[in-house]
Design a protein around this motif. Sequence first.
Motif, PDB file in Angstrom:
ATOM      1  N   TYR A  28       0.224   3.847   7.482  1.00  8.52           N
ATOM      2  CA  TYR A  28       0.986   3.665   6.256  1.00  8.52           C
ATOM      3  C   TYR A  28       1.675   4.987   5.916  1.00  8.52           C
ATOM      4  O   TYR A  28       1.345   6.046   6.467  1.00  8.52           O
ATOM      5  CB  TYR A  28       0.124   3.121   5.114  1.00  8.52           C
ATOM      6  N   THR A  63       7.232  -3.418   9.897  1.00  7.07           N
ATOM      7  CA  THR A  63       6.243  -3.208   8.840  1.00  7.07           C
ATOM      8  C   THR A  63       5.446  -4.470   8.588  1.00  7.07           C
ATOM      9  O   THR A  63       5.890  -5.583   8.896  1.00  7.07           O
ATOM     10  CB  THR A  63       6.918  -2.792   7.517  1.00  7.07           C
ATOM     11  N   TYR A  76       2.232  -0.907   6.193  1.00  4.08           N
ATOM     12  CA  TYR A  76       1.969  -0.236   7.462  1.00  4.08           C
ATOM     13  C   TYR A  76       3.198  -0.294   8.348  1.00  4.08           C
ATOM     14  O   TYR A  76       3.937  -1.285   8.343  1.00  4.08           O
ATOM     15  CB  TYR A  76       0.787  -0.888   8.184  1.00  4.08           C
ATOM     16  N   GLU A  78       4.565   0.095  12.375  1.00  2.00           N
ATOM     17  CA  GLU A  78       4.119   0.054  13.761  1.00  2.00           C
ATOM     18  C   GLU A  78       5.339   0.053  14.668  1.00  2.00           C
ATOM     19  O   GLU A  78       6.431  -0.337  14.261  1.00  2.00           O
ATOM     20  CB  GLU A  78       3.239  -1.160  14.028  1.00  2.00           C
TER      21      GLU A  78
END
Length: 110
Positions: A28, A63, A76, A78
């Motif tokens: 995050y 996200t 978060y 990625e």
Amino acid sequence: MTADVGTQLRKGVVESCVLGLLSTEPMYGWQLSETLVRHGMIASIGTLYPMLSRLRAQGLVSTYDERSAAGPVRKYYELTPSGRQQLSDFRQQWASFAIAVDDLVGKDDS
């Protein structure tokens, strides 16, 4: 007036550093920020979110939201497959770039 060399170098590689961090695990924003600040790559979290928005718009990161036991829902980040490819390309180019710079700049003889 000359620009601070360290600042210019950081500007050139910080996005790739974000991709590198995200290659190990989704993170995050605050978590990313703390790591980047600790390593001297950014000065504050305020510079991170516009960068993450650019990376998302380029399709390099995605996200998802996850509930946090410590408070509100966290967003978060990625890597996407395109982000993994971008990072791989950067790693290959960085290795040869670093060798070339070292050859050109040389060692300090003093």
